[in-house]
Design a protein around this motif. Sequence first.
Motif, mmCIF file in Angstrom:
data_model
loop_
_atom_site.group_PDB
_atom_site.id
_atom_site.type_symbol
_atom_site.label_atom_id
_atom_site.label_comp_id
_atom_site.label_asym_id
_atom_site.label_seq_id
_atom_site.Cartn_x
_atom_site.Cartn_y
_atom_site.Cartn_z
ATOM 1 N N GLU A 1 42.234 49.715 47.061
ATOM 2 C CA GLU A 1 41.129 48.802 46.724
ATOM 3 C C GLU A 1 40.073 48.926 47.812
ATOM 4 O O GLU A 1 40.393 48.857 48.996
ATOM 5 N N GLU B 1 36.523 47.341 49.080
ATOM 6 C CA GLU B 1 35.526 46.267 48.986
ATOM 7 C C GLU B 1 34.356 46.629 49.879
ATOM 8 O O GLU B 1 34.549 46.968 51.048
ATOM 9 N N GLY C 1 39.465 49.339 37.927
ATOM 10 C CA GLY C 1 38.626 48.160 37.797
ATOM 11 C C GLY C 1 37.489 48.245 38.782
ATOM 12 O O GLY C 1 37.609 48.870 39.846
ATOM 13 N N ILE C 2 36.367 47.665 38.402
ATOM 14 C CA ILE C 2 35.205 47.644 39.289
ATOM 15 C C ILE C 2 34.511 46.320 39.047
ATOM 16 O O ILE C 2 34.508 45.809 37.922
ATOM 17 N N GLY C 3 33.974 45.730 40.097
ATOM 18 C CA GLY C 3 33.318 44.445 39.899
ATOM 19 C C GLY C 3 32.463 44.045 41.072
ATOM 20 O O GLY C 3 32.735 44.415 42.218
ATOM 21 N N GLN D 1 28.344 38.876 36.270
ATOM 22 C CA GLN D 1 28.866 39.564 35.097
ATOM 23 C C GLN D 1 28.859 38.671 33.863
ATOM 24 O O GLN D 1 29.396 39.039 32.822
ATOM 25 N N LYS E 1 38.950 49.188 42.279
ATOM 26 C CA LYS E 1 40.372 49.478 42.379
ATOM 27 C C LYS E 1 40.572 50.899 41.864
ATOM 28 O O LYS E 1 40.225 51.190 40.722
ATOM 29 N N GLY F 1 30.786 45.468 36.315
ATOM 30 C CA GLY F 1 32.144 45.020 36.047
ATOM 31 C C GLY F 1 32.828 45.850 34.986
ATOM 32 O O GLY F 1 32.190 46.388 34.081
ATOM 33 N N TYR G 1 40.290 45.976 35.515
ATOM 34 C CA TYR G 1 41.047 44.914 36.164
ATOM 35 C C TYR G 1 40.449 44.561 37.517
ATOM 36 O O TYR G 1 40.294 45.428 38.375
ATOM 37 N N GLN G 2 40.090 43.295 37.689
ATOM 38 C CA GLN G 2 39.469 42.853 38.933
ATOM 39 C C GLN G 2 40.278 41.766 39.633
ATOM 40 O O GLN G 2 39.826 41.200 40.626
#
Lengths: 464, 464
Positions: free
Chosen positions: A210, A212, A311-313, A317, A332, B313, B316-317
């Motif tokens: 992950e 960030e 996953g991306i965020g 959203q 992720k 987004g 999976y977050q």
Amino acid sequence: MSDTPDSAVRTYTEQHRAAFLDDLAEWLRIPSVSAQPEHDGDVRRSAEWLSAKLAETGFPVTEIWSTPGAPAVFAEWPSDDPDAPVVLVYGHHDVQPAAREDGWDTDPFEPVIRDGRMYGRGAADDKGQVFFHTLGVRAHLAATGRSTPAVHLKLLVEGEEESGSPHFRALAEQRAARLAADVVIVSDTGMWDEDTPTVCTGMRGLAECEIELHGPGQDIHSGSFGGAVPNPATALARLVAALHDAEGRVTVPGFYDGVAELTGTERALFAELPFDEDAWLRTAASRATAGEAGYSTLERVWARPTAEVNGIGGGYQGAGSKTVIPSSALVKLSFRLVAGQDPDRVQDAVRTWAEAQVPAGIRHRITFAPATRPCLTPLDHPALQAVARAMGKAFEKKVLFTREGGSGPAADLQDVLGAPVLFLGISVPSDGWHGPNEKVELDLLLKGVETTAHLWGELAAVPR
Amino acid sequence: MSDTPDSAVRTYTEQHRAAFLDDLAEWLRIPSVSAQPEHDGDVRRSAEWLSAKLAETGFPVTEIWSTPGAPAVFAEWPSDDPDAPVVLVYGHHDVQPAAREDGWDTDPFEPVIRDGRMYGRGAADDKGQVFFHTLGVRAHLAATGRSTPAVHLKLLVEGEEESGSPHFRALAEQRAARLAADVVIVSDTGMWDEDTPTVCTGMRGLAECEIELHGPGQDIHSGSFGGAVPNPATALARLVAALHDAEGRVTVPGFYDGVAELTGTERALFAELPFDEDAWLRTAASRATAGEAGYSTLERVWARPTAEVNGIGGGYQGAGSKTVIPSSALVKLSFRLVAGQDPDRVQDAVRTWAEAQVPAGIRHRITFAPATRPCLTPLDHPALQAVARAMGKAFEKKVLFTREGGSGPAADLQDVLGAPVLFLGISVPSDGWHGPNEKVELDLLLKGVETTAHLWGELAAVPR
């Protein structure tokens, strides 16, 4: 070579088929759903049922091994030949959640036989595939006239596989002496299709990461500040975009170090599989294939390492719009690994690469989940050839070879025990693992019985 | 040139200062929070209070204009000179939400004067800046001995600015004939700082776009399929990464078409502003500047178009990991536009570009929100020079020029009325718009009064 008469195995199997199916149905009635705490008692009951059934089968040692989660079942049947190889069979007795409302035509925990199939949760994944070992070893004894198996047989049937096997590695390490084996047989996979018996030769490993990225201390106004400070979501997108080159290869320096390349033989055998790309795309719910240049779809999912965004965020959203520069963004990533890759070195390489992608003014945090090693048994490994021969006798067909794209706890056994892992599964893609109306093909289930009945002799005959 | 004696304006302003501040405090006590339905009655009460106060000030026409949301206030004071230019002043009477618990030292709706500042929600944004026009027009009349303003004065004070002005464009279109003006003066911005009087010459426009990419029909297993089908999150990251080149310029073909380049004069005047990059970075809560090569930070936020990710987004977050290839991913982009750019053409260009980024096997959906046009008045525009002269008389200092990086409903007035928009604001960055302890500097508020007192004469003297 084994001296087990094929016809004796078949006869014994047919004679005991009805009782065997009744027993399996009884086990399937126990809803051993490890993910749902209300079924904790059922998972324990499932372990007790299996332990009793293995004792009844003839295993002189059966034990229930507690873990901080659900219990595992261990059983052992030594050979009277002190030089016999030690074989450890792995499976699991817990099942995925299931409810009639999910689309089941019948109660998932009230198995029914229809059109030569047994429907019920766990029929294929994995109770059916654990259970064929019980009749298998009896058929082996009956057909050979032996009183003990030709191999020193051990079974380890865990109770948390459908919950991610959180305590499995620790259990294997703690019980390593009891579990010690020359070969591990995993019966929790499948074969190509109803008409194509195959042996799986390996699974990919997994490194999960992950990342960030942190920009402004809070979301800031994209009008007041837009165009003049680094945007962590943009930086993250650039990092992800830089992860692959135009050929679909992962750009992380060192990522491919040690990768075991496919042999010409294995590529040729893969190519013999009746692969229908349209059907595969339907299974993948996808509209096109894509990936590393120079490899077929099967080679890409079975034998090549990958990097995927799971996953991306970051930022806003919700519905409509919010004109902010987000304070942070995360991605992720999962890296599937193949034989020869070392997860620790891959993690180091990913970290070094990712840190180099972070622009000035952006802070980063990179974390890795515990990795899973890849496992692979070379095609010419004598034990693998023994499995293929046993399967060939049962199916009376040429046996081909596959791999699995996913990753599993089998790799822990390979790691902890230092033994090669072989995969013996008779499930087929239509069995509906994890979905409604899970079933097992009874003909294939009985072929599983026959395969193991032949296998112990085949393995005992392999020169050490 | 105006013939208003500076000293007479100042004397009149000083004499009426106390009553003016009492009145403003009374208005600030009305919690006209347009975003909170429980304050709907207060927003209406605020409109009624202002309408009555404008009538008391001398405006012969005062009206409350209903909208599907909160009401606006309109007032009109014709000049006795039939050739006088028509000026429309824009402001808003609604305020941001505020609660003592947010960090206010005193009740946000019980204004207090402390250290030469009035604290209270709306003190600067925007009640104070609307209100200086009331004493300003009285000072103009008193100092010139006129009975009507030197310009045909109109005021439009909306009630939904803090809620995104959802009905403002429709209101302006519906009332275009009543609102018709030669010049629009927006009093809802600020000046550089306490010591640096500035006139804002324009705001950026805004085009907002949401791009959704769809891959597999549902999230699929990254082990089984990873590396062999297109991943929509990866495709989205590549699209975002492709949005800028290495020089920080937006790569969308045609994006810069028509962009009004900064003149040497404006760049030189920007450079005269006492810009402290460290302080600006603290305001931006950021650690570094970044952006289009060849431009200063102020030029980047005021005068250059941008593309920013507001949100991204997909997949999976949550906590931990989930090894899926996401079914879809989305990005919310906002493009700040500058004079010369046409939002419709920018939207077309973005759509064409974005569609070209979508790889095979991925479907896309691209949607745009209603755009806001940029507005800009050239430095040499006579009306702008009049504003600068009026401000210079009030502040007795050289007046410099700024722009705003954000976008506002002012552009709707420019669009609908076809009139140049000028910005006259006396708020300073420390006033705490939208935050706790919002305040207005009383000295600057009174300079606002003086500026408008001079402005109407200055504007009337501009050759038509």
